[in-house]
Enzyme design. Structure first.
Site, PDB file in Angstrom:
ATOM      1  CB  SER A  58      -0.895   0.009   1.236  1.00 34.27           C
ATOM      2  OG  SER A  58      -2.089  -0.671   0.975  1.00 34.27           O
ATOM      3  CD  GLU A  87      -8.243  -6.791  -4.908  1.00 36.06           C
ATOM      4  OE1 GLU A  87      -8.879  -7.838  -5.055  1.00 36.06           O
ATOM      5  OE2 GLU A  87      -7.262  -6.689  -4.125  1.00 36.06           O
ATOM      6  N   PRO A  88      -8.414  -0.619  -5.698  1.00 40.52           N
ATOM      7  CG  PRO A  88      -9.260   1.190  -6.919  1.00 40.52           C
ATOM      8  CD  PRO A  88      -9.112  -0.307  -6.950  1.00 40.52           C
ATOM      9  CE1 TYR A  94       0.612   0.297   9.197  1.00 41.05           C
ATOM     10  CE2 TYR A  94      -0.983   2.072   9.068  1.00 41.05           C
ATOM     11  CZ  TYR A  94      -0.693   0.723   9.137  1.00 41.05           C
ATOM     12  OH  TYR A  94      -1.715  -0.184   9.122  1.00 41.05           O
ATOM     13  CB  CYS A 118      -2.904   7.525  28.949  1.00 41.84           C
ATOM     14  SG  CYS A 118      -4.225   8.397  29.754  1.00 41.84           S
ATOM     15  CD  GLU A 119       0.337   4.395  23.854  1.00 36.21           C
ATOM     16  OE1 GLU A 119       1.086   3.562  23.398  1.00 36.21           O
ATOM     17  OE2 GLU A 119      -0.727   4.112  24.430  1.00 36.21           O
TER      18      GLU A 119
HETATM   19  N1  LLP Z   1      -6.267  -5.445  -2.066  1.00 37.73           N
HETATM   20  C1  LLP Z   1      -5.739  -6.172  -1.065  1.00 37.73           C
HETATM   21  C2  LLP Z   1      -5.612  -7.612  -1.214  1.00 37.73           C
HETATM   22  C3  LLP Z   1      -5.304  -5.542   0.101  1.00 37.73           C
HETATM   23  O1  LLP Z   1      -4.777  -6.269   1.074  1.00 37.73           O
HETATM   24  C4  LLP Z   1      -5.431  -4.135   0.225  1.00 37.73           C
HETATM   25  C5  LLP Z   1      -4.982  -3.455   1.436  1.00 37.73           C
HETATM   26  C6  LLP Z   1      -6.011  -3.427  -0.833  1.00 37.73           C
HETATM   27  C7  LLP Z   1      -6.407  -4.107  -1.968  1.00 37.73           C
HETATM   28  C8  LLP Z   1      -6.223  -1.945  -0.766  1.00 37.73           C
HETATM   29  O2  LLP Z   1      -5.051  -1.227  -0.641  1.00 37.73           O
HETATM   30  P1  LLP Z   1      -5.092   0.381  -0.779  1.00 37.73           P
HETATM   31  O3  LLP Z   1      -5.438   0.709  -2.215  1.00 37.73           O
HETATM   32  O4  LLP Z   1      -6.148   0.895   0.125  1.00 37.73           O
HETATM   33  O5  LLP Z   1      -3.747   0.816  -0.390  1.00 37.73           O
HETATM   34  N2  LLP Z   1      -3.693  -0.009   7.293  1.00 37.73           N
HETATM   35  C9  LLP Z   1      -2.673   0.301   6.314  1.00 37.73           C
HETATM   36  C10 LLP Z   1      -3.002  -0.263   4.970  1.00 37.73           C
HETATM   37  C11 LLP Z   1      -3.261  -1.742   5.005  1.00 37.73           C
HETATM   38  C12 LLP Z   1      -3.660  -2.232   3.663  1.00 37.73           C
HETATM   39  C13 LLP Z   1      -4.217  -3.586   3.731  1.00 37.73           C
HETATM   40  N3  LLP Z   1      -4.546  -4.094   2.449  1.00 37.73           N
HETATM   41  C14 LLP Z   1      -2.525   1.818   6.241  1.00 37.73           C
HETATM   42  O6  LLP Z   1      -3.180   2.514   6.987  1.00 37.73           O
HETATM   43  O7  LLP Z   1      -1.716   2.310   5.471  1.00 37.73           O
END
Ligand code: LLP
Length: 464
Positions: free
Chosen positions: A235, A315-316, A363, A390-391
């Site tokens: 990502s 898959e955006p 991150y 509290c961190e």
């Molecule tokens: N497809 C699959 C198989 C995925 O695992 C993900 C994200 C996406 C699509 C969508 O990715 P995007 O286009 O949204 O970057 N929590 C982390 C991101 C974790 C992403 C998990 N998978 C953050 O806040 O950066």
């Protein structure tokens, strides 16, 4: 609190990271960080035709403000640019029934990655045939439910999962699946959000032969239809080089399947992960540019391998919802802190924090912010916006210039919080998770309400 005029330029003053914009324009928005309808009028932030101070007078803060027109425009931009592809919105970035409906109305498909997300999608009336189901550890009952619901594609991630699917298909029940493969790509992003190198939990490795073996096994299962291979490299990626390497390796596997097993897999998914601008240092590609680059790569590789081009999907998540939302907070305390060397960092505490945006802590993510309730000509100070938890790591915005007279009661807005903020929000310190308010053409609609203390207590069974 007193403010020393011009101190930010004084010797020894903190300057922040090199990409931080000059403090002179501290009242202005940096347009590409904000949703399309966001602008300022006399220092007040307006989104979706509404003045944010008026909006939060009704719903209180913190609140996520979702610009519906912007969300729909970004979804449409992907759908139009990738017209020959299927575009699956990754619901993990942010999902509620309203958003699931918008996605369906704009002609996109929807990815879910848990039973909970599937429930929201079905409740919203999304056609099950247009849903993809992800996850590295789907249970038997989750798979049963997905098969019974007629989910369009289940993205298989392990041999255990294939075995579970074998046990519930046949006898008339069928599953349509893709196999998630690991392409061995080192994506240039934070380690925790990179997913195509070998040493992590997702996918089946192309290199060690597991991916090919999974294809063979699925093709032999009578109740399972194999649509194709799936790769997601990570990502917040800006550079198409990672997608190129992944596509080349996945297509090489596709060619091997065709040669050795005599099967042409009709589809292929290249995942999501397209980066967005959180600060002025980020320069994302637009969907049209991504589509051109990705199509060229796949076309070229297929020609070289002498195989037909599979129907592609992507898959955006973040790139659709991320810039469409901002979070509005109220300032509670302002504390100048003298650092070694004499420079001062102004700690501005707001009424939310890591419970509504964990990304900075998790991150080391960068965000920006602006004063949303008034203009100010006070000389800028380098501020750190922190939460009320509290961190010490409870930081929302690590560095931003704010007017030096920033004070309790001011509203601050942080752009780019649509993805992985509400969806990763927590009840840490028993915080109540904020509402999501959709705004459009001067009308506000609460699409996710604020939690209440009764919600917190609803699962507390008492001292029985
Ligand atoms: N497809 C699959 C198989 C995925 O695992 C993900 C994200 C996406 C699509 C969508 O990715 P995007 O286009 O949204 O970057 N929590 C982390 C991101 C974790 C992403 C998990 N998978 C953050 O806040 O950066």
């Amino acid at each position: 609190m007193t403010h020393e005029a011009g101190w930010a330029h004084a010797p020894g003053a903190l300057r922040g990271p090199s990409w931080l914009r000059e403090p002179g324009d501290v009242n202005d928005l940096v347009p590409h960080l904000w949703s399309q309808t966001a602008h300022k009028v006399d220092g007040e932030l307006h989104v979706g035709g509404l003045a944010v101070p008026d909006l939060v007078a009704n719903v209180n803060t913190p609140a996520y403000v979702l610009d519906e027109a912007d969300f729909r425009a970004r979804a449409r931009a992907f759908r139009d640019a990738f017209a020959a592809y299927d575009v699956f919105y990754a619901g993990k970035a942010f999902l509620c029934t309203a958003v699931a409906r918008w996605i369906q109305e704009e002609g996109l498909c929807l990815d879910v990655c848990s039973a909970g997300e599937l429930t929201v999608a079905l409740r919203a009336g999304v056609d099950p045939a247009r849903i993809g189901y992800h996850g590295n550890n789907k249970t038997l009952s989750e798979l049963r439910r997905a098969v019974a619901a007629g989910i369009g594609r289940i993205v298989v991630d392990s041999f255990d999962e294939i075995e579970r699917l074998e046990s519930i298909t046949g006898d008339g029940a069928t599953a349509r699946v893709m196999i998630r493969v690991t392409a061995g790509v080192e994506a240039h992003t934070h380690e925790y959000i990179a997913t195509a190198h070998e040493d992590q939990k997702f996918g089946l490795s192309i290199t060690n032969g597991q991916a090919f073996e999974a294809v063979r096994r699925v093709l032999a299962a009578p109740g399972i239809e194999l649509l194709g291979l799936h790769s997601h490299i990570g990502s917040q990626i800006f550079d198409s080089a990672g997608f190129e390497v992944a596509a080349r390796r996945v297509l090489a596997l596709q060619a091997r399947v065709s040669d050795e097993l005599g099967v042409t897999l009709p589809e292929m998914d290249l995942g999501g992960g397209f980066g967005i601008a959180y600060t002025t240092q980020d320069d994302p590609a637009d969907p049209a540019q991504l589509a051109t680059e990705m199509s060229k790569i796949v076309e070229h590789e297929c020609r070289a391998l002498g195989i037909p081009e599979p129907r592609l999907s992507i898959e955006p998540g973040r790139a659709i919802v991320g810039p469409a939302m901002c979070t509005v907070y109220t300032v509670g305390t302002v504390k100048p802190v003298q650092l070694d060397g004499g420079a001062v960092r102004t700690y501005v505490s707001v009424d939310g924090g890591m419970s509504d945006n964990i990304r900075t802590a998790l991150y080391d993510a960068d965000y920006s912010c602006t004063l949303a309730s008034r203009a100010s000509d006070a000389p800028p100070v380098l501020a750190r916006v922190v939460g009320k938890h509290c961190e010490a790591g409870d930081i929302v915005v690590k560095d931003e210039f704010l007017p030096g007279d920033v004070r309790p009661g001011d509203l601050l807005a942080v752009p780019g919080t649509g993805a992985y903020c509400r969806s990763m929000a927590s009840n840490y310190n028993h915080a109540l998770r904020p509402p999501v308010v959709a705004v459009r053409d001067g009308v506000a609609r609460v699409v996710v309400r604020r939690e209440t203390e009764d919600d917190l207590l609803a699962t507390d069974m008492g001292d029985l």
